[in-house]
Scaffold this active site. Structure first.
Site, short mmCIF file in Angstrom:
data_model
loop_
_atom_site.label_atom_id
_atom_site.label_comp_id
_atom_site.label_asym_id
_atom_site.label_seq_id
_atom_site.Cartn_x
_atom_site.Cartn_y
_atom_site.Cartn_z
CD GLU A 166 -2.37 2.72 -3.41
OE1 GLU A 166 -3.56 3.06 -3.61
OE2 GLU A 166 -1.85 2.73 -2.27
CG ASP A 191 -1.91 1.08 1.30
OD1 ASP A 191 -2.73 1.16 0.37
OD2 ASP A 191 -1.88 1.85 2.28
#
Length: 647
Positions: free
Chosen positions: A388, A359
């Site tokens: 990400e 993330d």
């Protein structure tokens, strides 16, 4: 590959913090463990394994006044190299060396205080279940099903409410409350996911978020080694991984290196003065901490690459908290760096993972992220990690991929990054009216940007996810556009990811972009649901048709070497038609996107270099056979997918 050895971190910290040398040249004789003892409040990692390339392990030990104790142990092949005191007296960090001669087993670590008090902790080294090379990550042959676990299926209502946690109860009428979905709900419906044609499952995080609100999404972890009991247990998590593996499918774990939850157990007693970023500000305002006093990130992710970026801008981006209830972890602290790397490896080994999704990748210290990815890929050379990078700029997406020739010489060690740029190109291309610089040309030029990527087929592409508006909403409820977008996604040289519910046209029309609404309950996942998408009961004809459509393409894709690894060739859009081909050996797939409302006859002379003249091709949706001659008739707006494969 540039990698971080935990030994290097150990050497680094030795110059910064006080430590005690405890090495000995005496022959070590293992002392048998006759009784397991757990006198210490917390030791992390809770266990480890033998046989890693990196023979160093750093234990975080948490216990009242443990800093005053001297640890000792006796186990063949394992030595305490250094003991590090923290700023808090309630922590010790132990550097162990696990040699090649060490065997799996249990041993005791004794913590001796000056008053002769002894505390004993039994620690275990396990044998690894399979060779490192057998941890095979996701790649372009996979199709990934992304799930928000709280909103997918509730297979165990008994864990909906857990006594003692800060947020209690479930309320399915509140988009930001917990709804009760769990890990068993995913496991229970693997037949459905596999039947659709997916080969990998990526659940949003299922580690505990013991937060007073918003705990359902999973991104504010309060213990990096504990499964949230409202989702299940470590055993149910492992059961999901094992079930996937038995189907030759992969489990991708969503991890967070950038931040934790405000109620993480260590926030009450931080080990070092720089354990989290802006820690002094937090401790100064701890009694009135909210978004007003938080130093949040400026989200200027380009400061990672910008040669002109000011240091202050970059610091605000990297060190600022994501939001006020997510403390930003300081990976420049070498003990924190060790902690995060070991935690990731622990989960890979514990679950037998088929990949990690990391993330908020650009928000962490980028040198650390290179070390983190490098440490994992060194241990597991066939593994996969996707980061990400929420950017619509291909230059930023390409920067983070391993092997990219960056001017600053940065090497991320990261195999895959996320293709937000292509997502926008596809949506714009199909929503816009056709003209010289609008419409399908956006999609065409978006794919043409692949020259900027080291390995385009290793980039993860998608149309929607847990943070973005549902693609059916972005296409304003246009089913044909949604189908064209999905078929293109599944034909490109990429790793495709599809969000749960896309196959039944789930939407967020009532409040586009609202996270709680984007993460709507999957119908049929709860007892008493009047609509059941797993069985098809109550679905509209359009929803059933979309399920079948995706199933046909995904199951063809699963066995198509040309889509997985073939050559890509496309032809610039003309008159509202865009043609893409994938070619490998005797298999050629031709994907035709037609935006014309009226029937047309497509002249095939332009596509002569595909070498298909006179060949029979099958429509993978209708099974119709056509002969590639001078032209083909296209009756309707939409996608046509043709293949030279006969079965």
């Amino acid at each position: 590959m540039k990698t971080l050895k935990l030994t290097l971190l150990t050497l680094l910290v030795a110059t910064v913090f006080s430590c005690q040398e405890t090495t000995s040249e005496e022959k070590v004789v293992s002392e048998p463990v006759t009784e397991i003892q757990n006198d210490i409040e917390k030791v992390e990692p809770p266990h480890w394994w033998i046989g890693f390339k990196n023979q160093n392990l750093q234990l975080l030990v948490k216990h009242p006044n443990i800093g005053k104790a001297t640890p000792k142990m006796s186990y063949q092949g394992v030595s305490i190299i250094k003991v590090h005191k923290a700023d808090s007296p309630n922590y010790l960090f132990l550097d162990l060396e696990i040699s090649e001669t060490a065997k799996a087993g249990q041993f005791n670590i004794t913590f001796q205080f000056e008053n002769k008090l002894e505390l004993i902790q039994t620690y275990e080294l396990k044998s690894r279940e399979k060779p490192a090379e057998d941890y095979v990550g996701f790649d372009s042959s996979d199709a990934i099903y992304l799930i928000t676990p709280d909103r997918f299926a509730n297979a165990n209502p008994k864990n909906d409410e857990i006594e003692g946690l800060l947020q209690q109860g479930i309320d399915r009428t509140d988009n930001y409350a917990r709804h009760g979905g769990d890990i068993q709900g995913i496991t229970k419906h693997l037949d459905y996911i596999e039947d659709l044609g997916f080969t990998a499952v990526w659940p949003c995080p299922v580690l505990i978020n013991d937060m007073p609100n918003g705990s359902y999404h999973g991104y504010a972890m309060t213990d990096f080694y504990k499964v949230d009991p409202r989702f299940g247990t470590l055993e149910t998590y492992r059961e999901l991984a094992d079930n996937l593996r038995s189907r030759d499918m992969k489990l991708i774990m969503d991890q967070v290196a950038n931040h934790c939850g405000l109620y993480h157990w260590w926030m009450e007693d931080l080990p070092f003065k720089d354990w989290v970023n802006y820690q002094e500000l937090y401790e100064e305002h701890i009694d009135n901490w909210d978004w007003k006093v938080t130093k949040t990130s400026n989200h200027r992710r380009t400061t990672n690459q910008d040669p002109y970026a000011s240091k202050s801008d970059h610091r605000e981006m990297a060190d600022g908290w994501f939001v006020s209830d997510m403390p930003d972890l300081n990976q420049r602290n070498p003990f924190m760096a060790n902690y995060i790397i070991q935690n990731s490896i622990w989960w890979v080994e514990t679950l037998g993972l088929g990949g990690i999704r990391q993330d908020t990748y650009p928000y962490s210290d980028k040198d650390f992220m290179s070390d983190w990815a490098g440490a994992i890929m060194t241990e597991y050379p066939n593994f996969s990690i996707v980061g990400e990078e929420w950017s619509y700029n291909p230059l930023l997406i390409g920067y983070w991929q391993e092997g990219h020739h960056n001017n600053d010489k940065y090497d991320s060690n990261l195999k895959s990054t996320m293709d937000f740029a292509m997502q926008k190109h596809i949506v714009d291309a199909l929503n816009e009216y056709e003209s010289w610089d609008q419409g399908l040309v956006k999609m065409y030029e978006g794919l043409a940007n692949d020259f900027a990527y080291t390995s385009p087929k290793d980039i993860m592409a998608f149309l929607d996810n847990h943070d973005k508006s549902r693609v059916f909403t972005e296409f304003k409820g246009d089913i044909t556009n949604t189908k064209m977008a999905l078929s293109y996604l599944l034909m490109m040289p990429r790793i495709p990811q599809i969000y749960y519910g896309t196959e039944i046209l789930m939407d967020d029309f009532d409040n586009p972009g609202d996270h709680g609404l984007i993460r709507t309950d999957f119908p049929g996942g709860w007892e008493g649901d009047t609509v059941n998408a797993f069985s098809g009961e109550g679905l509209t004809a359009a929803q059933k048709d979309m399920q079948v459509y995706l199933k046909q393409i995904l199951n063809y894709r699963k066995n198509s070497k040309a889509i997985h690894n073939g050559k890509t060739m496309h032809f610039a859009p003309e008159d509202g038609v865009y043609v893409l081909a994938r070619i490998l050996g005797n298999e050629t797939i031709v994907h035709i996107i037609n935006k014309n409302e009226n029937p047309l006859e497509l002249d095939l002379d332009r596509f002569e270099e595909l070498g298909l003249d006179g060949k029979s091709l099958k429509n993978i949706i209708s099974d119709e056979i056509i002969i590639w001659d001078t032209s083909i008739k296209i009756a309707n707006k939409g996608s046509v997918i043709l293949t030279t494969k006969s079965n």
